[in-house]
Design an enzyme around this catalytic site. Structure first.
Site, PDB file in Angstrom:
ATOM      1  N   HIS A 306       0.859  -1.194   0.000  1.00 21.75           N
ATOM      2  CA  HIS A 306       0.000   0.000   0.000  1.00 21.75           C
ATOM      3  C   HIS A 306       0.889   1.235   0.000  1.00 21.75           C
ATOM      4  O   HIS A 306       1.943   1.249   0.621  1.00 21.75           O
ATOM      5  CB  HIS A 306      -0.890   0.023   1.253  1.00 21.75           C
ATOM      6  CG  HIS A 306      -2.069   0.933   1.097  1.00 21.75           C
ATOM      7  ND1 HIS A 306      -2.001   2.282   1.313  1.00 21.75           N
ATOM      8  CD2 HIS A 306      -3.335   0.674   0.699  1.00 21.75           C
ATOM      9  CE1 HIS A 306      -3.185   2.823   1.083  1.00 21.75           C
ATOM     10  NE2 HIS A 306      -4.014   1.883   0.708  1.00 21.75           N
ATOM     11  N   ASP A 363      -7.931  -5.371   0.046  1.00 26.38           N
ATOM     12  CA  ASP A 363      -8.412  -6.275  -1.012  1.00 26.38           C
ATOM     13  C   ASP A 363      -8.036  -7.732  -0.792  1.00 26.38           C
ATOM     14  O   ASP A 363      -8.493  -8.604  -1.543  1.00 26.38           O
ATOM     15  CB  ASP A 363      -7.848  -5.807  -2.362  1.00 26.38           C
ATOM     16  CG  ASP A 363      -8.416  -4.452  -2.741  1.00 26.38           C
ATOM     17  OD1 ASP A 363      -7.636  -3.550  -3.076  1.00 26.38           O
ATOM     18  OD2 ASP A 363      -9.652  -4.301  -2.652  1.00 26.38           O
TER      19      ASP A 363
END
Ligand code: SDX
Length: 428
Positions: A306, A363
């Site tokens: 991320h 996700d």
């Protein structure tokens, strides 16, 4: 008196730049006057070091895995709130009073239907059209049905925000029905938001449909967790498109398109496809972790890494816990969940991932739950869009209400030929 930063330039110029400090102690150098004072601009491909705005909607502490919506930790909202209450919070900046929430919910309920003509658009799509293509197209087309209600340029029309919140689930469910060749289910005003969506997705005109309360609750939590996330790619897109003062339906359609990409919201679909690939390959998790470390392999662990979180994505922790509960309740034993846990374990104990601070993101586990709910893999990103919608609306509203808002128009550093001329074919 605010502090200033001093920038010493090669030609000896010294430029004083104001320092801006946010409510959580983040500090930025305000370069609004840099070019005017020095002819220099800054360069930051991917904007990893560049703030685009001041915002009071969401705060992420990436080092400590903290996510706040209007200052409230998502853990508290997942424990006590609902997706619609959280949507009201994000859009209006405060929790609603009971009567306000009831009115917000009832207004959304009463706008869930689409103009009957919108159904004709679905006939034009191939059965195997990706639902994100349908979602973006149909959302943008709504601007042609509500032409007179765009609101004044200085406001995001409340009614259009309600229409978007109300109609996106219907648009999404009808895209699924189109793909499976089943009749479209009209929304029911007797059902609450998540129940209504599941009813339109999985209900049939020939029998009663009662969504499982555990699935409804898990969906509501998933939507809360996806509701906003600072200036991520799709939200920045919505703000940039809104900055030209285009209508809200087109702005949201642009956010849907940006979210579709595999590096962003499309990753939840890619995670399941990756887990299925590992399963087909005999479940050799270590092999795939090694591949992910080899830049030449072109393989990445989808659902990992991320831009902001350099610690656990707090959303991933909550979704992982939900996974176990929902699969147990639905009596689904999904081998992909075991592979996902083994993959997470292997990666988190590998120096490459530890050094690069790559952890599971939102996700990584969400697709496992969506799959258990019966959502088709190619509609996982549609679920992300349903959740992110209130965040997009909140940011478009915040931008619009910013008194000094300007059209977004970044600069560049030119690297092309300095002077060239047109040549006839025989001289090229
Ligand atoms: C979302 O911005 C948001 O807030 C997004 C989001 C939201 O709520 O809106 O949180 C939702 O989009 C989550 C991210 C979903 N995407 C994926 O899971 C795709 C896999 N992840 C990566 O593609 C990547 O980690 C990104 C896109 C998420 C972040 O990319 P960055 O910040 O540009 O980081 P990078 O690509 O420069 O990677 C840094 C290094 C690189 O190695 P080096 O060049 O330093 O040698 O880490 C490596 C990368 O090769 N790396 C990975 C990796 N992710 C990064 N290596 C293996 N597997 C991965 N998943």
């Amino acid at each position: 008196m605010s502090e200033t930063a001093e920038l010493k330039l090669p030609d000896g110029q010294v430029v004083q730049l104001p320092v801006v400090e946010g409510s959580a102690g983040e500090r930025a150098i305000d370069i609004a006057n840099l070019r005017a004072e020095s002819k220099y601009i800054t360069l930051d491909p991917g904007f990893g070091n560049t703030g685009s705005c001041l915002s009071s909607i969401t705060f992420i502490d990436g080092d400590n895995g903290v996510l706040l919506y209007r200052g409230i930790p998502i853990e508290e909202l997942c424990a006590h709130s609902s997706f619609l209450e959280t949507s009201f919070l994000l859009i209006n900046g405060r929790l609603p009073k009971k009567a306000e929430l009831e009115s917000f919910e009832s207004e959304i309920t009463r706008h869930t239907m689409l103009y009957e003509d919108v159904k004709n658009f679905y006939d034009g799509f191939p059965r195997d059209a990706h639902p994100m293509a349908i979602l973006a197209s149909v959302v943008c087309s709504l601007s042609s049905f509500y032409q007179d209600e765009q609101g004044s340029p200085g406001e995001v029309s409340y009614l259009n925000s309600i229409r978007l919140m109300a109609k996106l689930p219907t648009i999404a469910a009808w895209a699924y029905k189109r793909s499976v060749g089943q009749p479209f289910m009209y929304p029911s005003n007797n059902l609450r938001y998540c129940e209504n969506f599941l009813y339109m997705m999985f209900g049939l005109p020939v029998e009663e449909y009662e969504p499982d309360p555990a699935v409804v609750e898990a969906l509501d939590t998933l939507l809360i967790l996806h509701a906003d996330h600072e200036q991520n790619c799709s939200t920045s897109t919505v703000r940039l498109v809104r900055s030209s003062m285009t209508n809200m339906f087109a702005c949201i359609a642009s956010g849907i398109c940006a979210l579709w990409g595999s590096r962003h919201g499309g990753a939840n679909q890619e995670v399941i496809e990756m887990l299925e690939q590992i399963q087909e390959d005999g479940g050799n998790v270590k092999k795939f972790v090694e591949m992910a470390k080899d830049r030449d392999s072109g393989f990445r662990l989808m659902g990992f890494g991320h831009r902001v979180y350099k610690n656990f994505d707090p959303r991933a922790k909550i979704i992982k816990a939900k996974c176990d509960k929902v699969l147990e309740r639905l009596k689904v034993a999904d081998p992909l969940l075991d592979i996902a846990k083994e993959l997470e374990e292997a990666a988190l104990n590998d120096d490459y991932f530890k050094e690069k601070k790559l952890y599971p993101n939102v996700d990584f586990y969400s697709g496992i739950i969506y799959k258990a709910m019966g959502i088709p893999t190619n509609a996982f990103t549609v679920m992300f869009a349903l959740g992110r919608l209130p965040g997009w609306i909140a940011h478009a509203k915040e931008y619009t209400e910013e008194p000094k808002n300007r059209i977004g128009r970044p600069r560049q550093i030119y690297t092309g030929p300095e002077s060239a001329h047109w040549l006839p074919f025989d001289q090229r």
